[in-house]
Design an enzyme around this catalytic site. Structure first.
Site, PDB file in Angstrom:
ATOM      1  N   GLU A 497       3.341  27.451   7.798  1.00 57.56           N
ATOM      2  CA  GLU A 497       2.990  26.032   7.894  1.00 57.56           C
ATOM      3  C   GLU A 497       2.105  25.670   6.696  1.00 57.56           C
ATOM      4  O   GLU A 497       1.083  26.315   6.471  1.00 57.56           O
ATOM      5  CB  GLU A 497       2.240  25.797   9.211  1.00 57.56           C
ATOM      6  CG  GLU A 497       3.131  26.061  10.417  1.00 57.56           C
ATOM      7  CD  GLU A 497       2.342  26.407  11.688  1.00 57.56           C
ATOM      8  OE1 GLU A 497       1.127  26.182  11.729  1.00 57.56           O
ATOM      9  OE2 GLU A 497       2.967  26.905  12.638  1.00 57.56           O
ATOM     10  N   GLU A 528       5.306  29.072  15.569  1.00 57.59           N
ATOM     11  CA  GLU A 528       4.839  30.430  15.257  1.00 57.59           C
ATOM     12  C   GLU A 528       5.799  31.517  15.742  1.00 57.59           C
ATOM     13  O   GLU A 528       5.931  32.556  15.086  1.00 57.59           O
ATOM     14  CB  GLU A 528       3.445  30.664  15.851  1.00 57.59           C
ATOM     15  CG  GLU A 528       2.303  29.970  15.114  1.00 57.59           C
ATOM     16  CD  GLU A 528       2.186  28.474  15.427  1.00 57.59           C
ATOM     17  OE1 GLU A 528       2.921  27.996  16.321  1.00 57.59           O
ATOM     18  OE2 GLU A 528       1.373  27.791  14.786  1.00 57.59           O
ATOM     19  N   HIS A 595     -10.764  27.787  16.593  1.00 63.37           N
ATOM     20  CA  HIS A 595     -10.778  28.220  15.196  1.00 63.37           C
ATOM     21  C   HIS A 595     -11.880  29.239  14.960  1.00 63.37           C
ATOM     22  O   HIS A 595     -12.302  29.458  13.842  1.00 63.37           O
ATOM     23  CB  HIS A 595     -10.927  27.032  14.246  1.00 63.37           C
ATOM     24  CG  HIS A 595      -9.715  26.148  14.220  1.00 63.37           C
ATOM     25  ND1 HIS A 595      -9.497  25.146  15.126  1.00 63.37           N
ATOM     26  CD2 HIS A 595      -8.643  26.141  13.399  1.00 63.37           C
ATOM     27  CE1 HIS A 595      -8.355  24.550  14.858  1.00 63.37           C
ATOM     28  NE2 HIS A 595      -7.810  25.135  13.818  1.00 63.37           N
TER      29      HIS A 595
END
Ligand SMILES: Cc1ncc(C[n+]2csc(CCOP(=O)(O)OP(=O)(O)O)c2C)c(N)n1
Ligand SMILES: [Mg+2]
Length: 796
Positions: A497, A528, A595
């Site tokens: 990506e 993914e 994250h």
């Protein structure tokens, strides 16, 4: 192509005879396969095999499919395809039975060496030395896997490889691997498995990318007991997919509907669909309807429990072999006698193949029983005090009519225990140890490449800096490296990506798409699972893909194909297939639940069979990329998300230096305590170590560099012998990678013997990670925490 309607009478006869022989040959394979299914089920029900899953009901469709499978093509399928295996010559009936019995000798069961259930086929792609075979001239089957739709993501990659071999100029010379991209990937899937996300991601990506993927949906109306109406919208996969149909000037797939009992119809449609896929790289889907399952799903149950009687009756009437027989008669291709003869011979052929496989399967253990009894008889005469008990063990073993290796081991173990350490019993002990070794090589090998293909054997080339080496940002080290790599190694492709046009979110590939072309460095959709599948398929075809997961937290989406497929393919194919895929990602030390990025325990628990690299900076990452590209194993590289803008000196031998896997580096020497860590946490630890230095506490800081493999030479133990104190630090949850390192050093390396104080782990909290720098401080190890834990250890 041969013209079967030639006007000359003799030629007409000739080609008719040829056609007839071919058709009857197909009928013969269908009958053989059916008989294999019937006898296979019996073998399980009589206890000779554990479990069986068979291809009955799908025979005719598969003899039709096999006709169009050419050398160079790949099959990525599931457990129903035994007929295809027989008809293509890639599997024999005897091997099929050997697998049913879980025969561990590779020479007898050359698909999985007893490591997989029945009908999980494979062909050889690489030599024992890790060299690629000329796949372009072979018919290839990727080792099957059991998770439903697990064959899909990799099928996309296998088909994508053809596209790359056709369009990438630098690959045109690799004619052993591809005939200019003319290879089709045949992919089979059951109707119910099309409910899986893997299926939808694959179909969409194939439609977008236009790759020669040909999907056969074997539609028998059920997924075990659950009928189609609970599986598929409108109960028809071709109908719901109709929006994917390729039109003039659009991308998409060619979608065909055929009846699974209509041999002639399937031959015609398959021929056209496969030809178009091969020539134009248009993906194709055949919805093969009205298939049956005469014996039900597997040996685990009976379909009478869930199929209504009308359905069972319909299945009997529309059995494809029965329909093919009627068709042969109606078209005067054979008479009743001919067909009866074929059916009779097929039965006899399968019966014999099954018997031979069973005798073969039993013979090694029988020989082991014979030898064990001989040794125990000998011992019985030498140890009169144990004669009775030994005779009892001999009786136990000799009365077992179908002994397994484990039965022999259990009895030998008991006999050895009985005799104790007496020297006179050494023959029994030696034999037991020899068998243990032999069994280990049958059952516990090939998780990673061995011999030349092993990444662990890559020679170390030391890092070198030029005198005037510039200092640059971390991402620039990578960027310059990838630039050189793409100029030098035509097999390398990179995708993910935002990786193509903008050169990844952290600019590792910035500017490189313009330089090396969209064919080699490219963007993918947000998907993914199939980014991983793409990588797996490309790697299985001899290319060197770097497949990117944008942030390691999102690896969870792509984990299934890695865990089930990439990590097991060498093991499950007994070393016949290698998948040198590099998964590139980044993590640790960003903030927030999604994250924050250190799910290392998850990775370690699910990816045995891959290597796990956790470089502390981009220079180490480059050295590891070089190492991985010289080996044949799959690996994941987790770069430090907060390291891309840190300054590093640019290496002078970017393309040459290697960082050997499994060798930790002592980053700071010290005498009082050993701190073991990796990745971004290393910088936290270094800050703590310099704080501690000022208080007179000297820390030895070790960067493990790779978690799999882990410290193969026990360097950490050497440090512990000096300091007698140890702490393991990372930012995974408690019980994650820090516990893994702890376990390795304490148990594997015997580190507990060198401890003066209790060993510790410092990890992130047993919680979720806060968003924002403030919360981050309270969620993950910080220098102050490391310092105070170590001070406490010094006072203990
Ligand atoms: C991921 C996963 N979930 C569940 C299973 C258990 N399972 C094995 S086969 C099967 C049904 C598959 O049905 P279908 O795709 O129609 O194939 P068929 O067996 O009918 O040919 C299920 C649920 C599995 N193997 N993998
Ligand atoms: Mg089904």
């Amino acid at each position: 192509m041969e013209n079967s309607f030639d006007t000359s009478p003799s030629l007409e006869n000739l080609s008719f005879d040829k056609f007839r022989d071919e058709v009857l040959g197909d009928y013969r394979w269908a009958c053989i396969s059916r008989e294999a299914s019937l006898l296979g089920r019996k073998e399980v029900l009589t206890g000779k095999a554990k479990f069986g899953i068979f291809g009955d009901g799908k025979e005719v469709a598969q003899v039709a499919m096999a006709k169009f499978f050419q050398p160079g093509d790949f099959r990525s399928g599931y457990y129903r395809d035994q007929t295809f295996g027989f008809a293509t010559g890639l599997a024999t009936v005897q091997q099929f039975f050997a697998q049913l019995y879980a025969e561990p000798r590779f020479e007898k069961e050359p698909f999985s060496g007893g490591r997989q259930m029945s009908s999980h086929f494979a062909t050889r792609f690489v030599t024992e030395e890790g060299e690629w075979l000329p796949l372009a001239r072979l018919k290839n089957i990727v080792a099957d896997i059991a998770p439903t739709a697990g064959q899909m993501p990799r099928a996309l990659g296998l088909a994508l490889a053809s596209k790359k071999f056709r369009e990438v100029h630098e690959l045109q010379d690799l004619t052993d691997l591809s005939n200019h991209g003319n290879e089709v990937c045949f992919c089979t899937i059951g109707d119910a498995s099309t409910s899986e996300g893997q299926f939808w991601e694959t179909v969409n990506a194939a439609g977008v990318m236009q790759v020669p993927l040909v999907i056969f949906v074997w539609d028998d109306g059920y997924g075990i007991s659950v009928p189609k109406k609970y599986q598929t919208t409108k109960g028809s996969i071709s109908e719901v997919l109709s929006g994917f149909q390729k039109d003039d000037g659009t991308n998409g797939l060619n979608i065909y509907k055929v009846k699974g009992w209509d041999y002639a119809g399937m031959c015609e449609v398959f021929e056209e669909g496969v030809r178009i896929a091969r020539e134009t790289h248009t993906p194709t889907l055949f919805h093969v309807e009205e298939l049956t399952q005469p014996q039900g799903h597997s040996t685990s149950g009976s379909h009478e429990r869930y199929k209504p009687s009308e359905r069972l009756e319909w299945e009997r009437e529309w059995d494809a072999i029965r329909k093919m027989r009627e068709w042969l008669l109606a078209n005067m291709l054979a008479d009743e006698d001919d067909i009866d003869g074929i059916e009779r011979e097929s039965k006899e052929f399968v019966r014999k193949a099954k018997q031979d496989a069973w005798e073969d399967f039993l013979s090694p253990a029988r020989e082991q029983v014979r030898k064990s009894i001989e040794l125990m008889n000998d011992a019985a005469s030498k140890f009169p005090q144990h004669t009775d008990q030994l005779r009892q063990l001999i009786k136990e073993l000799s009365s077992n009519r179908e002994p397994l290796r484990r039965d022999v081991m259990k009895v030998l173990y008991a006999a050895i225990n009985l005799l104790g350490k007496d020297d006179a019993s050494h023959l029994l002990r030696d034999y037991y140890n020899d068998l243990k070794k032999e069994n280990q090589s049958l059952f516990n090998t090939y998780l990673y490449n061995q011999g030349h293909g092993s990444t662990l054997n890559v020679e170390e080339v030391k890092l070198r800096y030029d005198a005037d080496a510039p200092t640059v940002n971390g991402f620039e080290v990578l960027n310059k490296y990838f630039d050189r790599l793409f100029a030098n190694n035509p097999k390398v492709l990179a995708f993910g990506e935002d990786l193509g046009y903008i050169g990844d979110v952290n600019q590792g590939f910035a500017g490189l798409q313009t330089k090396y072309g969209e064919e080699r460095i490219f963007d993918t959709g947000i998907r993914e699972v199939t980014i991983m599948g793409q990588g797996i398929g490309l790697a299985l075809r001899g290319l060197r893909p770097i497949a990117e997961i944008q942030y390691v937290d999102y690896l969870l989406y792509g984990l299934q194909p890695l865990s089930d497929d990439a990590a097991t393919v060498h093991y499950r194919s007994v070393g016949q297939q290698s998948c040198p895929l590099i998964v590139r990602t980044r993590g640790h030390r960003l903030e927030g639940i999604w994250h924050s990025g250190s799910p290392m325990g998850m990775i370690l628990g699910s990816l045995r069979g891959m290597f796990v690299c956790v470089p502390r900076n981009m220079t180490q990452a480059v050295g590891m990329y070089n190492t991985l590209l010289k080996g044949m194993d799959p690996a994941i590289m987790i770069e430090c998300l907060n390291g891309y803008r840190l300054k590093e000196k640019l290496p002078g031998n970017l393309l040459e230096f290697t960082v050997p896997l499994g060798i930790p580096e002592i980053v700071k020497e010290g005498n009082d305590v050993t701190i073991v860590t990796y990745g971004s946490t290393l910088r936290v630890v270094m800050e703590a170590a310099s704080m501690l230095d000022k208080t007179g506490i000297s820390c030895e800081v070790i960067d493990v560099q790779t978690l799999l493999p882990f410290d193969t030479n026990h360097k950490i133990l050497e440090s512990l012998k000096k300091t007698n104190r140890i702490v393991f630090v990372d930012e995974d949850v408690p019980g994650g990678a820090a516990a893994y390192m702890f376990n390795n050093v304490m148990e594997e390396q015997g580190g507990y013997r060198w401890l003066d104080v209790a060993p510790r782990t410092i990890t992130a909290k047993d919680h979720r990670t806060a968003y924002g720098s403030d919360g981050d401080y309270f969620c993950k190890p910080n220098p102050e925490e490391v310092e105070s834990v170590i001070k406490e250890m010094m006072q203990e």
